[in-house]
Design an enzyme around this catalytic site. Sequence first.
Site, mmCIF file in Angstrom:
data_model
loop_
_atom_site.group_PDB
_atom_site.id
_atom_site.type_symbol
_atom_site.label_atom_id
_atom_site.label_comp_id
_atom_site.label_asym_id
_atom_site.label_seq_id
_atom_site.Cartn_x
_atom_site.Cartn_y
_atom_site.Cartn_z
ATOM 1 N N SER A 31 0.813 -1.227 0.000
ATOM 2 C CA SER A 31 0.000 0.000 0.000
ATOM 3 C C SER A 31 0.838 1.265 0.000
ATOM 4 C CB SER A 31 -0.839 0.074 1.284
ATOM 5 O OG SER A 31 -1.964 -0.687 1.176
ATOM 6 N N HIS A 62 -3.468 1.131 -5.558
ATOM 7 C CA HIS A 62 -2.752 -0.101 -5.876
ATOM 8 C C HIS A 62 -2.600 -0.216 -7.385
ATOM 9 C CE1 HIS A 62 -2.715 -2.317 -1.959
ATOM 10 N NE2 HIS A 62 -3.567 -1.353 -1.708
ATOM 11 N N HIS A 84 -5.991 -8.393 -2.797
ATOM 12 C CA HIS A 84 -6.240 -8.764 -1.412
ATOM 13 C C HIS A 84 -7.437 -9.714 -1.327
ATOM 14 C CE1 HIS A 84 -4.048 -4.965 -1.181
ATOM 15 N NE2 HIS A 84 -3.604 -5.371 -0.014
ATOM 16 N N TYR A 86 -9.830 -9.533 0.732
ATOM 17 C CA TYR A 86 -11.077 -8.794 0.980
ATOM 18 C C TYR A 86 -11.733 -8.270 -0.297
ATOM 19 C CZ TYR A 86 -8.097 -4.603 0.719
ATOM 20 O OH TYR A 86 -7.205 -3.649 0.316
ATOM 21 N N GLU A 87 -10.998 -8.281 -1.397
ATOM 22 C CA GLU A 87 -11.598 -7.833 -2.658
ATOM 23 C C GLU A 87 -12.562 -8.886 -3.204
ATOM 24 O OE1 GLU A 87 -8.821 -5.685 -5.408
ATOM 25 O OE2 GLU A 87 -7.378 -6.272 -3.879
ATOM 26 N N ALA A 114 1.867 -2.173 4.385
ATOM 27 C CA ALA A 114 1.542 -1.178 5.400
ATOM 28 C C ALA A 114 0.760 -1.926 6.470
ATOM 29 C CB ALA A 114 0.693 -0.078 4.792
ATOM 30 N N MET A 212 -3.580 -6.794 6.194
ATOM 31 C CA MET A 212 -4.555 -7.562 5.407
ATOM 32 C C MET A 212 -3.906 -8.288 4.222
ATOM 33 S SD MET A 212 -7.430 -4.556 5.261
ATOM 34 C CE MET A 212 -7.731 -3.502 6.693
ATOM 35 N N SER A 213 -2.614 -8.566 4.331
ATOM 36 C CA SER A 213 -1.920 -9.230 3.210
ATOM 37 C C SER A 213 -0.786 -10.082 3.771
ATOM 38 C CB SER A 213 -1.352 -8.168 2.260
ATOM 39 O OG SER A 213 -0.346 -7.425 2.905
ATOM 40 N N ASN A 236 0.264 3.390 10.842
ATOM 41 C CA ASN A 236 -0.627 3.967 11.865
ATOM 42 C C ASN A 236 -0.547 3.075 13.095
ATOM 43 O OD1 ASN A 236 -2.216 2.079 9.856
ATOM 44 N ND2 ASN A 236 -3.214 1.900 11.853
ATOM 45 N N HIS A 248 -8.083 5.390 5.634
ATOM 46 C CA HIS A 248 -7.178 4.906 4.584
ATOM 47 C C HIS A 248 -6.188 6.025 4.215
ATOM 48 C CE1 HIS A 248 -5.756 2.493 1.311
ATOM 49 N NE2 HIS A 248 -6.225 3.292 0.366
HETATM 50 N N1 HPA Z 1 -5.077 -2.666 10.358
HETATM 51 C C1 HPA Z 1 -5.117 -3.513 9.314
HETATM 52 N N2 HPA Z 1 -4.473 -3.273 8.172
HETATM 53 C C2 HPA Z 1 -3.781 -2.138 8.077
HETATM 54 C C3 HPA Z 1 -3.709 -1.216 9.119
HETATM 55 C C4 HPA Z 1 -4.395 -1.496 10.328
HETATM 56 O O1 HPA Z 1 -4.378 -0.726 11.316
HETATM 57 N N3 HPA Z 1 -2.927 -0.194 8.681
HETATM 58 C C5 HPA Z 1 -2.534 -0.509 7.418
HETATM 59 N N4 HPA Z 1 -3.046 -1.678 7.043
#
Ligand code: HPA
Length: 277
Positions: A31, A62, A84, A86-87, A114, A212-213, A236, A248
Site C-alpha cells: 500500500s 494499488h 487482497h 477482501y476484494e 503497510a 490484510m496481506s 498507523n 485509509h
Molecule cells: N489494520 C489492518 N491493516 C492495516 C492497518 C491497520 O491498522 N494499517 C494498514 N493496514
Amino acid sequence: MNAVYEKLMKCYESFQKKIHFRPDVALVLGSGLGDHADSIQVEGVLDYSHIEGFPVSTVPGHRGRFVFGYVHDVPVVIMQGRVHYYEGYDISDVVLPIRLMKLMGAKKLFLTNAAGGIGEGFQAGDLMLITGQIGNFVPSPLIGPNMDELGVRFPDMSQIYDEDLRKVILGAAKDLGIPLRQGVYIQLTGPNYESPQEVQMCKILGADAVGMSTACEAIAANHMGMKICGISCISNLACGIADHPLTHKEVQDTADRVAPLFKQLIMESIVRIGKLG
Ligand code: HPA
C-alpha cells in the site's frame, strides 16, 4: 489437471510470450509503496491486465503491474500492487502472482506492506522487520488438491522468514542508520480495520503489527521453497492503541512520508541479498 495449476500455467505462458527475463529476487510493494520502484534499471513492464486470467486489484492506490529490471546487478521482478482477499478473490488467486514469480525464476521473495502498529512503543512511521507470522485468520492458500509440482502436501513452517535474509536486512539498516524494529505480523481479512477488542486479541496472540496481506503470500512462497523476508511500514497505530479513528488516508500519507527511507533500505538490502547466491 488441477484448475488452480492450470490457471497458473496459463499466466506463465502469457508471461513467457511477452517477457524474456529471469529474476533472482521478487519484491512485492505494498500500500502506498507501489510508486517507488523508480530506482531500478527497468528492462520491461507487464501490466497485470495483459496476463490472461491474472487477478487485477480494485483498490485505489494499488497499481497493477510487474516491473522487471536490475538493482545494481541483481535481476528483480517487482510487483507494483497486489490483490487482497477482501476484494473477493479466491485465496488461490491472491497468491497466484507469488507463484508466478517463482516460476519466472525468483528464488527469494521480499514482501512489504503497510500495517497497524501493536507492539510496545511502536509509532506511526516505524519500519518493522517481520520475524514471524500468524496467518490462520484467512484460509490457507494450500487448501485444495496439493500441487505436487510446486511443493509438498504438508510443508514445514518453522522458519518462514529466512534467518540469513533477516541478518542481511538488519545489517543494511544499521549501515544506513535506519531504525528497524522487529516483530510478528498478523493477517486478518479486512477490509474493515480492527475493533479495539480485536487489536487486544492480536496483542495477546503475540502480534506486533496487523494487516490484510502478506501472511498468505508467505505460506504459498514457503510451500515452493522460496527464501522469504518482509518489512512492514507501520502506517498507523492500530485501533484502540491510537486515540483517533483510522482512515485509509492516514495509512497512505504515512506510507508516502516513509517511502524514501523504506525504498533506500529495500534497495540496499536487495543488493546484499543478491550477493548471497
Ligand atoms: N489494520 C489492518 N491493516 C492495516 C492497518 C491497520 O491498522 N494499517 C494498514 N493496514
